[in-house]
Scaffold this active site. Sequence first.
Site, PDB file in Angstrom:
ATOM      1  N   LYS A   1      83.056  88.142  14.549  1.00 49.99           N
ATOM      2  CA  LYS A   1      82.410  87.961  15.858  1.00 49.99           C
ATOM      3  C   LYS A   1      81.616  89.203  16.272  1.00 49.99           C
ATOM      4  CE  LYS A   1      86.403  87.313  17.867  1.00 49.99           C
ATOM      5  NZ  LYS A   1      87.273  87.558  16.685  1.00 49.99           N
TER       6      LYS A   1
ATOM      7  N   ARG B   1      90.654  84.511  26.174  1.00 48.25           N
ATOM      8  CA  ARG B   1      91.681  84.357  25.148  1.00 48.25           C
ATOM      9  C   ARG B   1      92.734  83.346  25.527  1.00 48.25           C
ATOM     10  NH1 ARG B   1      92.613  89.166  21.458  1.00 48.25           N
ATOM     11  NH2 ARG B   1      90.578  90.013  21.756  1.00 48.25           N
TER      12      ARG B   1
ATOM     13  N   ARG C   1      88.245  97.298   7.510  1.00 47.07           N
ATOM     14  CA  ARG C   1      87.285  97.492   8.607  1.00 47.07           C
ATOM     15  C   ARG C   1      87.217  98.938   9.070  1.00 47.07           C
ATOM     16  NH1 ARG C   1      87.374  93.677  13.888  1.00 47.07           N
ATOM     17  NH2 ARG C   1      89.497  94.456  14.175  1.00 47.07           N
TER      18      ARG C   1
ATOM     19  N   ARG D   1      90.916 101.514  13.022  1.00 47.47           N
ATOM     20  CA  ARG D   1      91.800 101.229  14.155  1.00 47.47           C
ATOM     21  C   ARG D   1      93.238 101.148  13.663  1.00 47.47           C
ATOM     22  NH1 ARG D   1      89.516  96.120  17.292  1.00 47.47           N
ATOM     23  NH2 ARG D   1      91.714  95.641  17.543  1.00 47.47           N
TER      24      ARG D   1
ATOM     25  N   ARG E   1      98.767  89.290  15.614  1.00 47.12           N
ATOM     26  CA  ARG E   1      97.575  88.920  16.381  1.00 47.12           C
ATOM     27  C   ARG E   1      97.164  87.484  16.061  1.00 47.12           C
ATOM     28  NH1 ARG E   1      94.560  93.988  14.268  1.00 47.12           N
ATOM     29  NH2 ARG E   1      92.608  93.287  15.180  1.00 47.12           N
TER      30      ARG E   1
HETATM   31  P1  ADP Z   1      91.296  91.586  17.964  1.00 44.20           P
HETATM   32  O1  ADP Z   1      90.680  92.091  16.711  1.00 44.20           O
HETATM   33  O2  ADP Z   1      92.797  91.580  17.955  1.00 44.20           O
HETATM   34  O3  ADP Z   1      90.680  90.328  18.483  1.00 44.20           O
HETATM   35  P2  ADP Z   1      90.078  93.043  20.153  1.00 44.20           P
HETATM   36  O4  ADP Z   1      89.324  94.271  19.816  1.00 44.20           O
HETATM   37  O5  ADP Z   1      89.286  91.882  20.619  1.00 44.20           O
HETATM   38  O6  ADP Z   1      90.982  92.766  18.916  1.00 44.20           O
HETATM   39  O7  ADP Z   1      91.182  93.370  21.237  1.00 44.20           O
HETATM   40  C1  ADP Z   1      92.198  94.317  20.965  1.00 44.20           C
HETATM   41  C2  ADP Z   1      93.420  94.010  21.814  1.00 44.20           C
HETATM   42  O8  ADP Z   1      93.085  94.068  23.209  1.00 44.20           O
HETATM   43  C3  ADP Z   1      93.935  92.613  21.586  1.00 44.20           C
HETATM   44  O9  ADP Z   1      94.798  92.516  20.477  1.00 44.20           O
HETATM   45  C4  ADP Z   1      94.623  92.305  22.903  1.00 44.20           C
HETATM   46  O10 ADP Z   1      95.903  92.848  22.916  1.00 44.20           O
HETATM   47  C5  ADP Z   1      93.773  93.038  23.920  1.00 44.20           C
HETATM   48  N1  ADP Z   1      92.776  92.112  24.528  1.00 44.20           N
HETATM   49  C6  ADP Z   1      91.465  92.021  24.233  1.00 44.20           C
HETATM   50  N2  ADP Z   1      90.843  91.090  24.965  1.00 44.20           N
HETATM   51  C7  ADP Z   1      91.788  90.560  25.773  1.00 44.20           C
HETATM   52  C8  ADP Z   1      91.782  89.542  26.755  1.00 44.20           C
HETATM   53  N3  ADP Z   1      90.677  88.854  27.063  1.00 44.20           N
HETATM   54  N4  ADP Z   1      92.951  89.261  27.379  1.00 44.20           N
HETATM   55  C9  ADP Z   1      94.066  89.936  27.066  1.00 44.20           C
HETATM   56  N5  ADP Z   1      94.141  90.898  26.142  1.00 44.20           N
HETATM   57  C10 ADP Z   1      93.023  91.218  25.494  1.00 44.20           C
HETATM   58  P1  ADP Z   2      85.890  90.319  14.745  1.00 44.15           P
HETATM   59  O1  ADP Z   2      84.955  90.927  15.758  1.00 44.15           O
HETATM   60  O2  ADP Z   2      85.807  88.818  14.733  1.00 44.15           O
HETATM   61  O3  ADP Z   2      87.303  90.805  14.847  1.00 44.15           O
HETATM   62  P2  ADP Z   2      84.358  91.917  12.816  1.00 44.15           P
HETATM   63  O4  ADP Z   2      82.946  91.532  13.113  1.00 44.15           O
HETATM   64  O5  ADP Z   2      84.823  93.234  13.273  1.00 44.15           O
HETATM   65  O6  ADP Z   2      85.363  90.768  13.296  1.00 44.15           O
HETATM   66  O7  ADP Z   2      84.561  91.783  11.232  1.00 44.15           O
HETATM   67  C1  ADP Z   2      85.798  92.147  10.615  1.00 44.15           C
HETATM   68  C2  ADP Z   2      85.516  92.934   9.337  1.00 44.15           C
HETATM   69  O8  ADP Z   2      84.960  92.055   8.349  1.00 44.15           O
HETATM   70  C3  ADP Z   2      84.493  94.051   9.510  1.00 44.15           C
HETATM   71  O9  ADP Z   2      84.885  95.109   8.667  1.00 44.15           O
HETATM   72  C4  ADP Z   2      83.180  93.427   9.059  1.00 44.15           C
HETATM   73  O10 ADP Z   2      82.303  94.394   8.492  1.00 44.15           O
HETATM   74  C5  ADP Z   2      83.626  92.423   8.021  1.00 44.15           C
HETATM   75  N1  ADP Z   2      82.857  91.164   8.055  1.00 44.15           N
HETATM   76  C6  ADP Z   2      82.273  90.567   9.128  1.00 44.15           C
HETATM   77  N2  ADP Z   2      81.696  89.394   8.774  1.00 44.15           N
HETATM   78  C7  ADP Z   2      81.944  89.237   7.434  1.00 44.15           C
HETATM   79  C8  ADP Z   2      81.599  88.222   6.474  1.00 44.15           C
HETATM   80  N3  ADP Z   2      80.896  87.135   6.822  1.00 44.15           N
HETATM   81  N4  ADP Z   2      82.023  88.397   5.208  1.00 44.15           N
HETATM   82  C9  ADP Z   2      82.742  89.502   4.848  1.00 44.15           C
HETATM   83  N5  ADP Z   2      83.089  90.486   5.695  1.00 44.15           N
HETATM   84  C10 ADP Z   2      82.693  90.366   6.983  1.00 44.15           C
END
Ligand code: ADP
Ligand code: ADP
Length: 196
Positions: A13, A71, A110, A143, A154
């Site tokens: 995403k 979420r 990542r 991270r 998660r």
């Molecule tokens: P993930 O890769 O787990 O989707 P995010 O970067 O989107 O990670 O968010 C990291 C953490 O922040 C999540 O695992 C959750 O604990 C918290 N978080 C993010 N967005 C929300 C939301 N809309 N409501 C509640 N908690 C959230």
């Molecule tokens: P999200 O925001 O849904 O948690 P990310 O965009 O951070 O996911 O992507 C997760 C990891 O996978 C990152 O390291 C990114 O570079 C990689 N990635 C994203 N899209 C793809 C894809 N289509 N194929 C392989 N790796 C991907």
Amino acid sequence: IRAILLGPPGAGKGTQAGDLSRKYESCHLATGDMLRAEVASGSELGKNFKTDDGRREAQCAKGFILDGFPRTTVQAQKLDTLLEKRKTPLDTVVEFKIDDNLLVRRITGRLFHRESGRSYHVEFNPPKVAGKDDLTGEPLIKRSDDNEETLRKRLLQYHEMTSPLVGYYQKRGVHTAFDASRPIKDVSAEIDALFE
Ligand code: ADP
Ligand code: ADP
């Protein structure tokens, strides 16, 4: 464009939201990034829509890409109420469909540029110089929650709390889905087609 990107952690995403927000001059609101920056809680999202910062206001006027929010069904309902008040309904909710097992390699490989939120992957999207952000040359970080054990937790939470949003948005007629397991450039092409 006013869109939500919906999908499990690692689905891609954030990677797609960056490109989309530039292309459509829309705000990219990643709640995870905001929370990590200790800027936001769920309700802060509303403030972000009407911040005093004129530049962001101008950007958000053209739209927003939400990534990591809502979420839960409760968050989705609150968002609907907010958007109704603003008279800016959602255009689309794009679901990133991908098998859980494919997410392990994505998450464990990542890397992030902390300042911008740009992400890379050691294998699937390596930076030009190992360990350095392409644009700034600054170091990339991993991270601490990007490990398999935390990912599994998660994912459980995603399936329990967040995936019901698919039905919620289907009922509203704004849901669309695609196969997010393909390489980044294929996913980008698919998303471009969805947004044309
Ligand atoms: P993930 O890769 O787990 O989707 P995010 O970067 O989107 O990670 O968010 C990291 C953490 O922040 C999540 O695992 C959750 O604990 C918290 N978080 C993010 N967005 C929300 C939301 N809309 N409501 C509640 N908690 C959230
Ligand atoms: P999200 O925001 O849904 O948690 P990310 O965009 O951070 O996911 O992507 C997760 C990891 O996978 C990152 O390291 C990114 O570079 C990689 N990635 C994203 N899209 C793809 C894809 N289509 N194929 C392989 N790796 C991907």
